[in-house]
Enzyme design. Structure first.
Site, PDB file in Angstrom:
ATOM      1  N   THR A 177       0.775  -1.005  -0.116  1.00  0.00           N
ATOM      2  CA  THR A 177       0.288  -0.019   0.066  1.00  0.00           C
ATOM      3  C   THR A 177       0.864   1.296   0.002  1.00  0.00           C
ATOM      4  OG1 THR A 177      -0.147   0.060   2.501  1.00  0.00           O
ATOM      5  CG2 THR A 177      -1.914  -1.124   1.510  1.00  0.00           C
ATOM      6  N   ASP A 178       0.322   2.333  -0.516  1.00  0.00           N
ATOM      7  CA  ASP A 178       0.962   3.656  -0.371  1.00  0.00           C
ATOM      8  C   ASP A 178       0.759   3.781   1.241  1.00  0.00           C
ATOM      9  OD1 ASP A 178       2.163   6.046  -0.509  1.00  0.00           O
ATOM     10  OD2 ASP A 178       1.113   6.802  -2.090  1.00  0.00           O
ATOM     11  N   TRP A 179       1.674   4.583   1.794  1.00  0.00           N
ATOM     12  CA  TRP A 179       1.720   4.862   3.186  1.00  0.00           C
ATOM     13  C   TRP A 179       0.483   5.327   4.004  1.00  0.00           C
ATOM     14  CZ3 TRP A 179       5.602   2.378   1.240  1.00  0.00           C
ATOM     15  CH2 TRP A 179       6.822   1.941   2.244  1.00  0.00           C
ATOM     16  N   GLY A 194      -2.498   3.869   3.273  1.00  0.00           N
ATOM     17  CA  GLY A 194      -3.544   3.836   2.210  1.00  0.00           C
ATOM     18  C   GLY A 194      -4.187   2.524   2.211  1.00  0.00           C
TER      19      GLY A 194
END
Length: 807
Positions: free
Chosen positions: A228-230, A232
């Protein structure tokens, strides 16, 4: 499963623990089984591993690393070999800092010029982007570590990026927004891929089964890791079901427990978890091998700086050269004006910010350039404040010079992660300076420094325009070498420069409304729109001048590709970017007038002629058919065009291609905008006809209580005074910081607080605030202040007690 025996030895708790981070940048380890932590670091154009406490926002300085030119800059080189070299040097530095996964490159499309992160992305063209990205990945992974291509997918704005729902038709999604990722996966063989924050057609991307399972894992046969994006991750179980192995950063065990409970309840089958664990283990072991034997713990700082300079030199674009003023003739006296000459503008803001090992500034590099400088004046204040005295001093200096080097551009706060630009204009104080200088000395060479498109109504006031984009730590010296003629410019634009922002196809649909953004322009972004709809532009895609001239001749086309002759008809050696465009002559399937399907960069000596071959590939003639749900070829005559830019077509031929014989999915009468390319004002009804469904409501529902996926911005409509107080406090803080000139801090508020969904409070605080505590916060903002406060206090005490028992 590759590591089935190892997975079988793990407890359920251990398997769950591997699915989220150990801290902000590391994955969990299991020492008893020899499973080590991965270290992930930002690094699209330089390694950002922080020395002190790690954070996503870059508040703590990173360990010094080479700041290479940004992706938007290197894209202008059109040189995949150069991209691979950049990747190799990034990989070497990553190994020296014991990084396993380098978070880059970014391959999102430049749908709109105002996206605040465009400086991190390559191009408005998916083929061009994919080829450059694959080269970066090959270079990075040649050192045994992993690249991480991002952000998957249709993440083309910063405003509301963690909550916005991207509404896009399937064909456009495939042809424009996924093709670069497809090339990165298939040709670059990336080991890691990062999901984006946004929703895509109603579902968060990391939970989107169609995107993650059908396309990524199914069609593309991707067996690597998705992270995931941080912050996210929304629904952790839905993410695992879609094949999203790793959630970052740490959830301090919160989502581990969710996984365990889901398996115990039967919501998640344990074999699904095992498959996710197995893929993550493969990444851990394959990127840790290099550290199990002696490895280089340092790198040649000077050598890497010289490479950064070479990359910048090849990426600089000469956009205007009236009277052949450049290269500068020997003995000309130059007045250097502009704040960016003193303090170079060389990179963007946000998570990609690099602490450079060395930093060249223009005024420190003049002596070796051979250019005679008679002095420097600042000319303007960097962040837009008007100052008549600075203009007066600059004009006084300009009067004494033969030529003025005027360094202009966008400041650091204008181009940063987390916020989009408000306009395409340069600051007014810089334009005022330019007009004043023109009155006293019209021999102006403008040197532009920015990572994205700007309007240039002032272009007739400069004799020459050199665009360095964001050239990294050695960019200032590289620009002087082009100005002096030591380097022949060979960069060409990887994005179109429209005359004005209102000419852009997504002008009316960016950044969307409150809840969603509609991609009504479909596939017609960038040159695909301008060329098809016959809209005049300032500088076309693929454009760039040289100090020499090139002649194209003798085109030959067959089923395998195209060959032609390229001659250097000038008197200096140079490099030319040759571009293959293809246009289908059929009218049954709507398409852009032409599309880039190949390119090469050729070095050629003065007077020399070379034969150039550009092969066709599986993407040359294909289109995505929404009826058959697969790639098809339309049986038709195709124009094969070789150009020096998208509008400067030098050679043309045609070829007939046999098609796959499937029916057209379109009713031409119901999609008039798409068949003409005039998509700057598509009606809702026509867009729904293209989508094949109704578009969702684009406004927030102000009647329902705020929940996990609602944003802090929405607190302005909260029923409780606490929510409205939070909202107005944030707005005031942003306004105040902007007013006193702390624009970077003001942007940080928008990026890290204003647009954040409430779930981000739990996902990004490393367990300081957990989901039960967040429930209490939501009670408070929704009008039950005291009940919510008691709930937060109760859950906090429960958490502290649990922590004490664990010790």
């Amino acid at each position: 499963m590759k590591y089935k025996e190892l997975v079988d030895q793990m407890t359920l708790e251990e398997k769950a623990s591997l699915m989220s981070g150990k801290d902000f940048w590391q994955t969990q380890d299991i020492q008893r089984l020899g499973i080590k932590s991965l270290f992930l670091a930002d690094g699209p154009h330089g390694i950002r591993r922080q020395e002190a406490a790690a954070d996503q926002l870059g508040l703590n300085p990173g360990i010094p690393a080479t700041c290479f030119p940004t992706a938007a800059t290197v894209a202008n080189s059109w040189n995949v070999d150069l991209g691979e070299k950049v990747g190799e040097f990034l990989g070497e530095e990553a190994v020296s800092q014991q990084v396993n996964v380098l978070l880059g490159p970014g391959v999102n499309m430049k749908r709109n010029p105002l996206c605040g992160r465009n400086f991190e992305y390559f191009s408005e063209d998916p083929y061009h982007t994919g080829k450059l990205a694959a080269s970066y990945i090959r270079g990075i992974q040649s050192h045994g570590i992993s690249a991480c291509v991002k952000h998957f997918a249709a993440n083309n704005q910063e405003e509301r990026r963690m909550s916005i729902d991207t509404i896009v038709d399937e064909r456009t999604l495939r042809e424009i927004y996924l093709t670069a990722f497809e090339i990165a996966v298939k040709e670059g063989q990336t080991k890691t891929l990062m999901s984006s924050y946004n929703r895509l057609n109603g579902e968060y991307t990391n939970e989107n089964q169609h995107l993650m399972k059908d396309i990524l894992r199914g069609e593309w046969q991707y067996n690597g890791v998705v992270v995931t994006d941080w912050g996210g991750s929304n629904d952790r179980i839905a993410g695992l079901l879609a094949g999203n192995e790793l959630e970052m950063p740490t959830s301090a065990g919160q989502t581990d427990q969710e996984i365990i409970e889901a398996i115990q309840s039967g919501t998640l089958k344990e074999n699904i978890l095992d498959e996710n664990v197995d893929r993550l283990l493969d990444l851990i072991f394959s990127t840790s091998e290099i550290y199990e034997k002696p490895y280089k713990r340092d790198f040649d700082v000077e050598k890497h700086h010289r490479v950064a300079q070479k990359v910048s030199e090849e990426s600089i674009i000469l956009l205007k050269n009236e009277d052949k003023l450049l290269p500068l003739k020997f003995g000309k006296k130059v007045a250097v004006i502009g704040d960016f000459a003193k303090d170079a503008r060389y990179q963007g803001g946000g998570s990609s910010f690099v602490n450079p090992t060395i930093l060249d500034h223009t005024m420190n590099c003049f002596e070796e350039s051979g250019i005679v400088s008679i002095g420097f004046e600042r000319g303007f204040e960097r962040y837009g404040k008007k100052n008549a005295e600075l203009i007066s001093k600059a004009c006084s200096l300009a009067k004494k010079a033969d030529v003025v080097f005027l360094y202009i551009g966008l400041d650091e706060a204008a181009e940063a992660e987390g916020s989009d630009r408000k306009s395409m204009k340069l600051p007014d104080n810089q334009i005022e300076l330019l007009h004043a200088l023109y009155e006293v000395n019209p021999n102006i060479v403008a040197i532009l420094s920015c990572g994205s498109v700007v309007e240039m109504p002032w272009i007739d006031k400069v004799k020459c325009l050199l665009h360095g984009y964001l050239g990294g730590q050695a960019g200032a010296r590289a620009i002087l070498r082009v100005l002096s003629g030591d380097v022949n410019p060979s960069g060409k634009l990887a994005e179109t420069y429209p005359l004005r922002y209102e000419d852009t196809p997504s002008y009316r649909n960016f950044p969307g409304n409150e809840a969603s953004v509609e991609y009504r322009e479909a596939m017609y972004i960038g040159y695909r729109y301008y060329d098809t709809a016959d809209v005049n532009v300032l500088f076309p895609f693929g454009y760039g001048l040289s100090y020499t001239t090139f002649e194209y001749s003798n085109i030959r086309v067959d089923k395998d590709g195209v060959t032609f002759k390229l001659s250097n008809t000038g008197d200096v050696a140079g490099m030319e970017v040759v571009q293959l465009y293809v246009g289908c002559k059929s009218e049954h399937i709507f398409r852009p007038k032409k599309e880039l399907k190949g390119f090469d960069k050729i070095f050629i000596n003065a007077g020399e002629t070379k034969t150039v071959a550009i092969p066709f590939d599986d993407k040359t003639f294909r289109y995505f058919n929404v009826l058959t749900n697969q790639w098809e070829i339309e049986g038709a005559k195709y124009d094969i065009m070789i150009g020096a830019s998208s509008v400067d077509i030098r050679l043309q031929d045609s070829i007939y291609m046999e098609g796959t014989g499937v029916p057209s999915p379109y009713d031409k009468e119901k999609l008039p905008s798409y068949f003409t390319g005039a998509v700057n004002h598509v009606s809702k009804e026509e867009f729904e006809m293209l989508l094949g469904r109704k578009v969702p409501a684009s406004d927030w529902d102000r009647n329902k209580p705020l929940g996990y996926t609602d944003t802090i911005e929405q607190c302005q409509y909260a029923k409780g005074f606490m929510g409205r107080l939070i909202y107005h406090s944030i707005v005031f803080a942003h306004w105040f910081l902007w007013k006193i000139g702390k624009r970077s801090s003001a942007n940080l508020i928008m990026m890290s607080i204003y647009y954040m969904p409430f779930r981000g409070i739990a996902r990004l605080t490393g367990g300081i605030v957990n989901m039960p505590m967040l429930d209490g916060i939501l009670m408070m903002v929704n009008g039950r202040f005291f009940k919510g406060l008691r709930h937060v206090w109760k859950e906090r005490r429960k958490k502290i007690k649990a922590q004490k028992l664990s010790f």
